[in-house]
Write an enzyme that holds these catalytic residues in place. Structure first.
Site, short mmCIF file in Angstrom:
data_model
loop_
_atom_site.label_atom_id
_atom_site.label_comp_id
_atom_site.label_asym_id
_atom_site.label_seq_id
_atom_site.Cartn_x
_atom_site.Cartn_y
_atom_site.Cartn_z
CG ASP A 72 -20.83 15.25 0.19
OD1 ASP A 72 -21.50 14.58 -0.76
OD2 ASP A 72 -20.24 15.10 1.06
CG ASP A 74 -21.78 10.50 -0.98
OD1 ASP A 74 -20.93 10.81 -1.62
OD2 ASP A 74 -22.58 10.26 -0.58
CG ASP A 152 -33.08 7.49 3.10
OD1 ASP A 152 -33.42 7.72 1.43
OD2 ASP A 152 -32.75 8.11 4.04
#
Length: 451
Positions: A72, A74, A152
Site C-alpha cells: 500500500d 501511505d 524508527d
C-alpha cells in the site's frame, strides 16, 4: 570501494545531526511517478493543490527502492487531520494514539498522516507513556524534519514527491539501504522503550530486505526483549502476522531465536524449536507459507497459526489419551486450553481461532477410512486446509505416510474407486444397531384403561 562510493554520493550517516535533508532527483534514485498507484497520486495532487505539502512516505518508498512491490501507499502531510478531511469528501478520521485520515480513492484506501512533532519535556510536548516508557497517546503535530526524526529506521524516513519525482532524505536512508544496513534513528534503547514492537520490526525488515541490523541497534534487543510483554495482545498479533506472512518467515523465526525474542511470543516457540519433530513441522509450514507468498498465492492465517500451535496441542492431548480419556472430547478441551493461553499474548481474532479449531478437529477424523466416515470428512468446510495440514504432519514424520497417500488417492478417485478403497471396519468399531421397541399391538382397546 562500493561502500565508499555510496557514502560519497549520498553522504555519510549521522542520525539526528542533520537539519538539511538530501534532495535526490530521479536520476539518483530511479523511481518514477508511474510506480505509484493512481489513487495515491490523486491524493497528493489534491493536497498540494490546496496549498499543503504531501509526500509518499515510509515502507512504500523503501520497498520501491529495494525493487519490491509495496502492499500500500501511505501519505504524510503538514495538513492537520481536520484539514485533510475537508479536502476529500470520501474520508474519515480514525485513531486514538495518533489521529490519521483514511481517504477513499475508488477501490483504494490511502492512509494520510500529519507530520509528527517531538514529544518530551524539552519540546514542551509531553506524550502519555506507561511506567516502562512506552508511548500510549501522542497527538503531537510538527514539521517534516521532526517527523523524520520520529521514525524508527533510516530506511523508513524517506519522502517521495511524485510531482517533482524527488526523494527527501534526512537520515541518509537511501545510502543505508544500498549498503544493506538497518540503522535506528536516535538512541536504540530509548526508541525500543517507546515502542517495543520496533524490536520485532527490526527482525522483519532485516529479513525482508536482506539487511544487516546495525550493531548499535542489535545490541540492546536481547536485554530489552522482556518489554514486549507490555505490548497489547492485539498489536502484537498484528505485528507477528506481518512477520509470518512477509515471505521470509523462516529467516524471521531464526532471527527471533538468535535475538532471544521468541520466548513466549508464539506457541512457546522456544520449546517447540528445541524438539526435532516440532521444529521440522514448524519449518515445513513456514517454508510452504514463504513459497506461496513468493508465488503470489493466497495464504491462510488460520492455517499458519494452527501449524505453529499444533505441538502445544499434542503435548497436552497425548497424556490425556494415555490416561484413557476419550480422544475427541479431550482434543476439544486441549484446543480451548492452548488458545486461551495464547490469548494472553496474542489477540487471535475469533474468526481465525475458529479456522484453527476446525483444522485441528479434522486430524483424528483422517484416521477413519472405513464406512461412510471419509465421505463426511470430504464435506467439511475446512477439508482442504485440514488435508494440507495432514500432509505436513506426514512430511514431518508425525503421521504414517500411508495415511497421506490414501487420502490423496481417495480425493482423486471416482465414486466407484472411492468405494473400493474403503478399509474394513476395525474390530469393535461396528456397533449393533439398536432395534427400536415396537409399540404394543393395537387391539382396539386403550391399554391404559381397565377393561
Amino acid at each position: 570501494m562500493i561502500r565508499k562510493f555510496i557514502s560519497r554520493v549520498f553522504g555519510r550517516h549521522h542520525p539526528g545531526k542533520h537539519s538539511e535533508p538530501a534532495i535526490l532527483a530521479a536520476a539518483q534514485h530511479g523511481l518514477q511517478r508511474e510506480d505509484i498507484s493512481r489513487g495515491c497520486r490523486r491524493t497528493i495532487e489534491t493536497l498540494q493543490e490546496n496549498g499543503y505539502q504531501a509526500y509518499i512516505v515510509g515502507g512504500a518508498v523503501r520497498d520501491l527502492l529495494a525493487g519490491l512491490t509495496p502492499k500500500d501507499f501511505d501519505v504524510a502531510t503538514n495538513a492537520t487531520p481536520e484539514q485533510v478531511r475537508h479536502c476529500f469528501r470520501r474520508s474519515r478520521i480514525i485513531g486514538r494514539r495518533f489521529q490519521i485520515v483514511h481517504v477513499s480513492m475508488g477501490t483504494e484506501i490511502i492512509e494520510v498522516t500529519t507530520f509528527r512533532g517531538h514529544h518530551g519535556e524539552e519540546s514542551g510536548n509531553k506524550a502519555l507513556t506507561d511506567e516502562q516508557g512506552r508511548v500510549l497517546r501522542d497527538n503531537v503535530f510538527g514539521s517534516q524534519l521532526e517527523d523524520a526524526a520520529r521514525r524508527d529506521f533510516t530506511v523508513n524516513a524517506l519522502y517521495y514527491d511524485p510531482t517533482s519525482e524527488t526523494i527527501v532524505d534526512y537520515h541518509h536512508g537511501v545510502a543505508d539501504l544500498r549498503q544493506k544496513t538497518l540503522r535506528m534513528i536516535g538512541d536504540p534503547k530509548t526508541r525500543y522503550r517507546e515502542d517495543p514492537v520496533r524490536m520485532l520490526r527490526a527482525v522483519r525488515l532485516a529479513a525482508k530486505l536482506s539487511l544487516s541490523i546495525d550493531p548499535e541497534a542489535r545490541r540492546p534487543i536481547r536485554e530489552m526483549g522482556s518489554l514486549i510483554e507490555n505490548v497489547p495482545p492485539s498489536r502484537l498479533f498484528d505485528e507477528m502476522l506481518k512477520l509470518l506472512t512477509s515471505g521470509h518467515a523462516v529467516r524471521c523465526v531464526r532471527e527471533l531465536r538468535e535475538e532471544g525474542l521468541h520466548h513466549g511470543l508464539l506457541p512457546l516457540l522456544d520449546v517447540i524449536l528445541d524438539q526435532s519433530l516440532g521444529e521440522r513441522f514448524v519449518m515445513l509450514a513456514l517454508e510452504s507459507t514463504d513459497r506461496r507468498v513468493r508465488e503470489g498465492k493466497p495464504i491462510s492465517p488460520g492455517f499458519l497459526f494452527a501449524t505453529l500451535l499444533w505441538h502445544e496441542v499434542l503435548a497436552k492431548w497425548e497424556p490425556l489419551k494415555a490416561r484413557g480419556e476419550p480422544a475427541i472430547p479431550s482434543l476439544f478441551l486441549t484446543m480451548d486450553e492452548v488458545l486461551d493461553v495464547q490469548a494472553e499474548k496474542l489477540a487471535i481474532t475469533r474468526r481465525i481461532a475458529g479456522d484453527i479449531k476446525e483444522i485441528w478437529a479434522l486430524q483424528p477424523r483422517f484416521e477413519q477410512r472405513s464406512g461412510k466416515r471419509p465421505y463426511g470428512v470430504l464435506q467439511q468446510p475446512r477439508f482442504k486446509a485440514g488435508y494440507d495440514f495432514l500432509l505436513l504432519r506426514v512430511e514431518s514424520g508425525e503421521v504414517d505416510q500411508a495415511v497421506g497417500e490414501w487420502w490423496t488417492a481417495f480425493l482423486a478417485a471416482s465414486d466407484e474407486g472411492r468405494a473400493a478403497m474403503l478399509l474394513p471396519a476395525a474390530s469393535g468399531e461396528t456397533r449393533k444397531r439398536r432395534r427400536r421397541r415396537r409399540p404394543p399391538a393395537d387391539n382396539g382397546q386403550d391399554a391404559t384403561l381397565p377393561e
